[in-house]
Enzyme design. Structure first.
Site, PDB file in Angstrom:
ATOM      1  N   GLU A   1      -1.382 -18.976   8.449  1.00 14.97           N
ATOM      2  CA  GLU A   1      -0.499 -20.130   8.598  1.00 14.97           C
ATOM      3  C   GLU A   1      -1.305 -21.397   8.793  1.00 14.97           C
ATOM      4  O   GLU A   1      -0.976 -22.459   8.254  1.00 14.97           O
ATOM      5  CB  GLU A   1       0.445 -19.923   9.789  1.00 14.97           C
ATOM      6  N   GLU A   2      -2.374 -21.280   9.573  1.00 14.85           N
ATOM      7  CA  GLU A   2      -3.170 -22.457   9.902  1.00 14.85           C
ATOM      8  C   GLU A   2      -3.926 -23.011   8.699  1.00 14.85           C
ATOM      9  O   GLU A   2      -4.426 -24.130   8.740  1.00 14.85           O
ATOM     10  CB  GLU A   2      -4.152 -22.132  11.037  1.00 14.85           C
TER      11      GLU A   2
END
Length: 566
Positions: free
Chosen positions: A381-382
């Site tokens: 996600e990051e």
């Protein structure tokens, strides 16, 4: 995770929800029990009342069974129980009783241990992420699930080094992370060149299309560094146009206008897309951009050492054995951290809440589920919502149709927290999610109202894993306790905490560890997680509105994960 564009000032005060809720649409509102602990009118999930007032036996039926200790918990008026004892617990309350701070903090401690043993982080593709994944999988198996990994490979941006300094007329070295930040997917380069401003606007509302059109670069001196202003189009387009015009590098400064809830003056943390740009590019503050634009003969030295690397990682997925798989509730949170720290709030907190809810549902096995729950722990996600985007991209038309909704839980333990609920109906920010997102928002609002707890809206702006779902017409919602945004005085008056301080002072930092968690926030938010998951898993309503229902097209996202797109 990301900074929420929450309501600010008077706008915030007008949108705070406490004891008053727009509620869910009528089709679902009649079924959904807000489920306040110890409250009256508790029923077991939406649509299938089995309330037990006192010690008498109420009739069973579909509907609003009051179950209030006075014999009216019968769905349609049959089987009056005249007891005067305590009302029976709702399924929501039973599940919430089992989702405890002890269980949640145990998961957080395991994530901390995974980071401590593996270089201090749990970033995608690292041993720390693998250790976190193995822990989650072992806990799910113990609870009766059969978790599986969904692998994917993506081009991960790597930054080995950067620098920015003014050479003339005023020699000064700028500090990375304070004065400038290299744009994600910036190309490499080592450039010393004059600065040329491109179609910028420093007056009024500072509206501009700086660098958005090839014509903006008419007469641009080849080899110079393009000074571009945020506004209108994507950063990637601005930089690509600058490169095509012969620029050797690009500096993009913030727009300097007033957008409630969005920082348009400070440092830009942006991305250029998913491929390296042809020239190096950094983002900076409005103040520095304005200074450079007003400095005659300004020359900069800009260096970026970057690359991309094919990185293999995975999502973890586990399905409940009960429930209709053609009506699937996808409940997710990202498992990875940033490379800078262990990521215990971002997003160990959301992962822990999802995991503990799954464990307690699996261990008891007593709750009737109309719909199958798919628990998902997203990877990368990051790095730009990669895992959740991959998941949705693999769904065919049937898979999209069978996904009833997505619940997203990203950061629910911030120490200076606000109880943010995603603005599904768009009444706070003017941009709603797909049909049914309003229902999800209403369920969260009704729940918190039943507990006497205030909420505030947060925008679907593209900063978390719901994005791929809403872009494909799947309704979504969730909770967020705040990231690097500063708490306003209005928020502090309503939610407590400290105005002028970040919701999460350790956002994306090495100090995002076990000391960076509010047990109060974790307790309140995880109860809402458990309640919402069970509420929608027990509902037989079609919150999408049925076949042929209009589908809202979401606005162009401003962010992809924690990085701005435009």
């Amino acid at each position: 995770m990301k900074f929420s564009k929450s309501a600010r000032g008077a706008a915030l005060a007008a949108t705070i929800v406490l004891a008053v809720s727009a509620g869910a649409p009528a089709a679902v509102a009649a079924q959904v029990n807000s489920g306040g602990k110890g409250g009256q009118g508790a029923q077991q999930g939406p649509g299938h009342n089995n309330g037990k007032p006192g010690n008498d036996k109420p009739g069973n039926g579909n509907g609003n069974g009051n179950g209030n200790g006075h014999g009216n918990g019968n769905g349609h008026g049959n089987g009056n129980g005249n007891g005067h004892g305590n009302p029976g617990k709702s399924d929501s309350e039973k599940l919430r009783d089992k989702v405890t701070i002890k269980g949640l903090t145990g998961h957080l401690a395991a994530f901390q241990a995974a980071a401590d043993a593996n270089g201090g982080n749990r970033a995608a593709g690292t041993p720390g992420y693998e250790a976190s994944a193995r822990y989650v999988e072992s806990q799910l198996r113990k609870a009766g699930y059969q978790p599986f990994r969904q692998p994917f490979t993506y081009e991960q941006f790597l930054l080995a080094g950067d620098s920015l300094s003014q050479v003339t007329p005023n020699p000064v070295s700028y500090t990375s992370g304070t004065d400038y930040i290299t744009m994600s997917y910036s190309g490499s380069g080592d450039v010393t060149a004059a600065v040329t401003a491109v179609d910028i606007n420093l007056a009024g509302d500072r509206a501009n299309t700086s660098g958005c059109e090839a014509a903006d670069f008419a007469g641009f001196p080849a080899g110079n560094i393009a000074l571009l202003q945020r506004g209108s189009c994507a950063f990637g387009d601005k930089v690509a146009n600058a490169a095509a015009a012969g620029a050797a590098g690009a500096v993009i400064f913030n727009q300097g206008n007033d957008v409630p809830g969005d920082d348009r003056t400070g440092l830009i943390n942006g991305t250029l897309g998913s491929e390296l740009s042809a020239i190096p590019a950094v983002g900076t503050t409005f103040a520095l951009g304005e200074t450079l634009a007003g400095t005659a003969g300004a020359t900069l030295h800009l260096t970026v050492d970057s690359s991309i690397q094919a990185t293999e990682t995975f999502n973890i997925i586990a399905d409940t054995p009960k429930g209709d798989p053609t009506r699937q509730i996808v409940v997710g949170g990202h498992l990875d951290s940033v490379a800078e720290g262990p990521g215990i709030n971002d997003n160990g907190s959301g992962s822990a809440a999802v995991l503990e809810t799954a464990i307690q549902l699996g261990k008891t096995g007593k709750f009737k589920l109309e719909n199958q729950i798919r628990f998902a722990f997203w990877g990368a996600e990051e790095d730009g919502l990669v895992g959740s985007t991959h998941y949705v991209s693999q769904l065919d038309e049937t898979g999209i149709a069978n996904t009833l909704l997505n619940l997203n839980f990203d950061m629910v333990g911030s120490t200076n927290f606000v109880r943010f609920v995603y603005d599904g109906d768009g009444d706070a920010f003017g941009s709603s999610g797909p049909a049914g997102s309003d229902t999800i928002e209403g369920v969260f609002q009704d729940y918190f109202t039943s507990e006497g707890l205030a909420t505030a809206p947060t925008e679907f702006d593209g900063r978390s894993d719901y994005l791929a779902f809403i872009e494909n017409g799947i309704p979504a919602g969730g909770l967020f306790s705040g990231a690097e945004g500063l708490k306003t005085p209005e928020e502090a008056a309503i939610f407590g905490g400290t105005a002028g301080v970040a919701y999460d002072p350790c956002y994306h930092a090495v100090c995002d560890d076990l000391g960076n968690i509010s047990n109060q926030a974790m307790g309140e938010m995880s109860d809402a997680v458990a309640h919402s998951v069970l509420t929608f898993a027990q509902s037989d309503a079609d919150i999408k509105g049925g076949a042929g229902a209009a589908r809202t097209v979401p606005a162009e996202p401003e962010y992809k994960g924690h990085e701005a797109l435009r």
